[in-house]
Design a protein around this motif. Structure first.
Motif, PDB file in Angstrom:
ATOM      1  N   GLU A  16       0.855  -1.185   0.000  1.00  0.00           N
ATOM      2  CA  GLU A  16       0.000   0.000   0.000  1.00  0.00           C
ATOM      3  C   GLU A  16       0.894   1.238   0.000  1.00  0.00           C
ATOM      4  O   GLU A  16       2.096   1.146   0.286  1.00  0.00           O
ATOM      5  N   ALA A  17       0.305   2.397  -0.274  1.00  0.00           N
ATOM      6  CA  ALA A  17       1.098   3.623  -0.301  1.00  0.00           C
ATOM      7  C   ALA A  17       1.725   3.874   1.070  1.00  0.00           C
ATOM      8  O   ALA A  17       1.050   3.814   2.089  1.00  0.00           O
ATOM      9  N   LYS A 119       1.846   5.145 -10.575  1.00  0.00           N
ATOM     10  CA  LYS A 119       0.397   4.888 -10.527  1.00  0.00           C
ATOM     11  C   LYS A 119      -0.330   6.211 -10.747  1.00  0.00           C
ATOM     12  O   LYS A 119      -0.082   7.182 -10.034  1.00  0.00           O
ATOM     13  N   HIS A 152      -5.491   3.940 -13.353  1.00  0.00           N
ATOM     14  CA  HIS A 152      -6.832   3.676 -12.837  1.00  0.00           C
ATOM     15  C   HIS A 152      -7.770   4.603 -13.610  1.00  0.00           C
ATOM     16  O   HIS A 152      -7.609   5.829 -13.548  1.00  0.00           O
ATOM     17  N   ARG A 154     -10.448   6.051 -13.327  1.00  0.00           N
ATOM     18  CA  ARG A 154     -11.349   7.035 -12.713  1.00  0.00           C
ATOM     19  C   ARG A 154     -10.565   8.328 -12.502  1.00  0.00           C
ATOM     20  O   ARG A 154      -9.340   8.305 -12.408  1.00  0.00           O
ATOM     21  N   TYR A 160     -14.269   6.758  -5.845  1.00  0.00           N
ATOM     22  CA  TYR A 160     -14.640   5.393  -6.239  1.00  0.00           C
ATOM     23  C   TYR A 160     -16.043   5.346  -6.815  1.00  0.00           C
ATOM     24  O   TYR A 160     -16.637   4.296  -6.950  1.00  0.00           O
ATOM     25  N   SER A 184      -6.151  -0.521 -14.372  1.00  0.00           N
ATOM     26  CA  SER A 184      -6.782  -0.700 -13.059  1.00  0.00           C
ATOM     27  C   SER A 184      -8.186  -0.118 -13.079  1.00  0.00           C
ATOM     28  O   SER A 184      -8.453   0.880 -13.745  1.00  0.00           O
ATOM     29  N   GLY A 185      -9.046  -0.789 -12.300  1.00  0.00           N
ATOM     30  CA  GLY A 185     -10.395  -0.265 -12.116  1.00  0.00           C
ATOM     31  C   GLY A 185     -11.465  -1.244 -12.518  1.00  0.00           C
ATOM     32  O   GLY A 185     -11.536  -1.663 -13.666  1.00  0.00           O
ATOM     33  N   ASP A 186     -12.271  -1.653 -11.514  1.00  0.00           N
ATOM     34  CA  ASP A 186     -13.411  -2.533 -11.735  1.00  0.00           C
ATOM     35  C   ASP A 186     -13.013  -3.933 -12.209  1.00  0.00           C
ATOM     36  O   ASP A 186     -13.652  -4.523 -13.070  1.00  0.00           O
ATOM     37  N   LEU A 187     -11.942  -4.461 -11.608  1.00  0.00           N
ATOM     38  CA  LEU A 187     -11.526  -5.835 -11.904  1.00  0.00           C
ATOM     39  C   LEU A 187     -11.983  -6.723 -10.749  1.00  0.00           C
ATOM     40  O   LEU A 187     -11.217  -6.989  -9.831  1.00  0.00           O
ATOM     41  N   PHE A 188     -13.238  -7.138 -10.808  1.00  0.00           N
ATOM     42  CA  PHE A 188     -13.791  -7.881  -9.671  1.00  0.00           C
ATOM     43  C   PHE A 188     -13.747  -9.394  -9.859  1.00  0.00           C
ATOM     44  O   PHE A 188     -13.834 -10.139  -8.897  1.00  0.00           O
ATOM     45  N   ALA A 208      -7.145  -5.081  -7.524  1.00  0.00           N
ATOM     46  CA  ALA A 208      -7.189  -4.423  -6.210  1.00  0.00           C
ATOM     47  C   ALA A 208      -8.318  -5.041  -5.367  1.00  0.00           C
ATOM     48  O   ALA A 208      -8.127  -6.096  -4.753  1.00  0.00           O
TER      49      ALA A 208
HETATM   50  C1  LIG Z   1      -9.450   0.919   0.499  1.00  0.00           C
HETATM   51  C2  LIG Z   1      -8.583   1.148  -0.721  1.00  0.00           C
HETATM   52  C3  LIG Z   1      -7.247   1.464  -0.547  1.00  0.00           C
HETATM   53  C4  LIG Z   1      -6.423   1.701  -1.641  1.00  0.00           C
HETATM   54  N1  LIG Z   1      -5.104   1.995  -1.453  1.00  0.00           N
HETATM   55  C5  LIG Z   1      -4.299   2.196  -2.526  1.00  0.00           C
HETATM   56  C6  LIG Z   1      -2.907   2.461  -2.370  1.00  0.00           C
HETATM   57  O1  LIG Z   1      -2.389   2.552  -1.242  1.00  0.00           O
HETATM   58  N2  LIG Z   1      -2.171   2.641  -3.492  1.00  0.00           N
HETATM   59  C7  LIG Z   1      -2.708   2.564  -4.758  1.00  0.00           C
HETATM   60  O2  LIG Z   1      -1.999   2.724  -5.747  1.00  0.00           O
HETATM   61  N3  LIG Z   1      -4.011   2.305  -4.931  1.00  0.00           N
HETATM   62  C8  LIG Z   1      -4.809   2.124  -3.856  1.00  0.00           C
HETATM   63  N4  LIG Z   1      -6.138   1.854  -4.068  1.00  0.00           N
HETATM   64  C9  LIG Z   1      -6.670   1.878  -5.434  1.00  0.00           C
HETATM   65  C10 LIG Z   1      -6.542   0.520  -6.133  1.00  0.00           C
HETATM   66  O3  LIG Z   1      -5.186   0.183  -6.345  1.00  0.00           O
HETATM   67  C11 LIG Z   1      -7.257   0.524  -7.502  1.00  0.00           C
HETATM   68  O4  LIG Z   1      -6.601   1.404  -8.385  1.00  0.00           O
HETATM   69  C12 LIG Z   1      -8.715   0.923  -7.387  1.00  0.00           C
HETATM   70  O5  LIG Z   1      -9.339   0.304  -6.290  1.00  0.00           O
HETATM   71  C13 LIG Z   1      -9.476   0.546  -8.657  1.00  0.00           C
HETATM   72  O6  LIG Z   1      -9.441  -0.842  -8.870  1.00  0.00           O
HETATM   73  P1  LIG Z   1     -10.688  -1.811  -8.477  1.00  0.00           P
HETATM   74  O7  LIG Z   1     -11.947  -1.054  -8.936  1.00  0.00           O
HETATM   75  O8  LIG Z   1     -10.437  -3.049  -9.297  1.00  0.00           O
HETATM   76  O9  LIG Z   1     -10.654  -1.997  -7.013  1.00  0.00           O
HETATM   77  C14 LIG Z   1      -6.965   1.627  -2.967  1.00  0.00           C
HETATM   78  C15 LIG Z   1      -8.312   1.293  -3.130  1.00  0.00           C
HETATM   79  C16 LIG Z   1      -9.125   1.060  -2.032  1.00  0.00           C
HETATM   80  C17 LIG Z   1     -10.579   0.726  -2.263  1.00  0.00           C
END
Ligand SMILES: Cc1cc2nc3c(=O)[nH]c(=O)nc-3n(C[C@H](O)[C@H](O)[C@H](O)COP(=O)(O)O)c2cc1C
Length: 301
Positions: A16-17, A119, A152, A154, A160, A184-188, A208
């Motif tokens: 995570e960041a 990112k 990502h 968005r 989100y 990245s984004g909406d890969l469920f 994610a």
């Molecule tokens: C609770 C949460 C924490 C996140 N923390 C980080 C992070 O620390 N670093 C990062 O690059 N993206 C973070 N993300 C974003 C995800 O890496 C990803 O880009 C985003 O959720 C879209 O993908 P998804 O829709 O498949 O989940 C976070 C997302 C969520 C929901």
């Protein structure tokens, strides 16, 4: 989570960041090795850094690379208000020159064998200026030697809400040609991942939320990509992985903190159980290891 994901087929994981300032501070103390460490076990793990000060970022990146992280990712995406107020994360999407400068400084600070990746979100918002800033950053970071960019789809403003624009990802990939872009984004689900690859042409996907509670997604993606049916973990295997996840978390966080941390993972793991609703309810009540064990015995026995 990263160790589990690697064992189940994730090619690469990122932390995570981490705030650059935090890394610099703990690097001076005795707790450093315990708090910040790569995944080990030969898994490929990178660290993600967030910050606005290039000197601090460079110092943190060097320390993380020395500690064994295999790549350094720069966060230009985080939409959390406090982060934006402090001119970090997604804020930098609106400051293209500074963003590129930061990545260039990191590239210079690290040995050539440690890749710097980035990112990004699709922009600060939907304006034309924001879009132009995105492409300025994209071209700039590849020029300075970034090895890959994860996008990502968005905007920062969107946080989100709404969907991730896969159409935009396609444009990005067409724009950069051979340079490596991860989507990245909406890969469920595993099917979503293959669909993104097919529709956008990106070189890879960054999973994610889809991996939380379903770390088997990585193995499922590989199976689907090979034309095989999607392998579903049965309850025995779910239990095995959850027990191991708890053990690994406890080794990192200690006995006291692990119950509350694993509770949220349990709630997500419950989605794969045939009696998902009851199991979810049971995990919601977990506070400590004994509670956790009881839920596993009752529902995954
Ligand atoms: C609770 C949460 C924490 C996140 N923390 C980080 C992070 O620390 N670093 C990062 O690059 N993206 C973070 N993300 C974003 C995800 O890496 C990803 O880009 C985003 O959720 C879209 O993908 P998804 O829709 O498949 O989940 C976070 C997302 C969520 C929901």
């Amino acid at each position: 989570m990263r160790v589990i994901a690697s064992r189940l087929g994730a090619l690469f994981t990122y932390s995570e960041a981490m705030l650059a300032r935090f890394v610099v501070q703990i690097a001076r103390g005795r707790r450093a090795g315990r708090l910040v460490r790569p995944t080990g076990e030969g898994a490929l793990g990178g660290a993600q850094l967030m910050g606005g000060d290039d000197e601090e970022l460079a110092a943190a990146a060097r320390w993380l690379a020395d500690a064994g992280f295999r790549a350094i990712d720069v966060n230009l995406a985080c939409p959390v208000k406090k982060v934006l107020r402090r001119h970090r994360g997604g804020y930098l999407m609106g400051r293209p020159d500074l963003a590129v400068e930061i990545v260039a400084r990191l590239r210079d600070a690290l040995p050539p064998a440690v890749p710097v990746t980035v990112k990004m979100r699709r922009g600060l918002d939907d304006s034309t200026e924001s879009r132009d800033a995105f492409f300025t950053i994209l071209d700039g970071v590849f020029r300075t030697g970034a090895a890959a960019v994860t996008v990502h789809g968005r905007t920062v403003r969107q946080r989100y809400e709404g969907s991730s624009s896969w159409r935009f990802l396609r444009e990005v990939k067409q724009h950069v040609g051979g340079a490596v872009v991860l989507g990245s984004g909406d890969l469920f689900t595993a099917a979503d991942c293959l669909e993104m690859l097919r529709r956008t042409g990106v070189d890879g996907v960054a999973v994610a939320r889809g991996a939380i509670g379903n770390p088997w997604i990585f193995r499922q993606i590989r199976a689907l990509a090979a034309g095989k049916p999607c392998p579903q973990p049965d309850v025995d295997e779910q239990r095995e992985v959850m027990v191991e996840h708890y053990r690994l978390a406890e080794a990192t966080y200690g006995a006291k903190r692990t119950g509350p941390i694993m509770r949220k993972f349990g709630i997500q793991y419950a989605r794969l159980h045939p009696q998902a609703e009851d199991v979810r309810e049971a995990f919601i009540r977990v506070r400590c290891q004994d509670d956790w064990r009881r839920v596993l015995e009752q529902w995954y026995g």
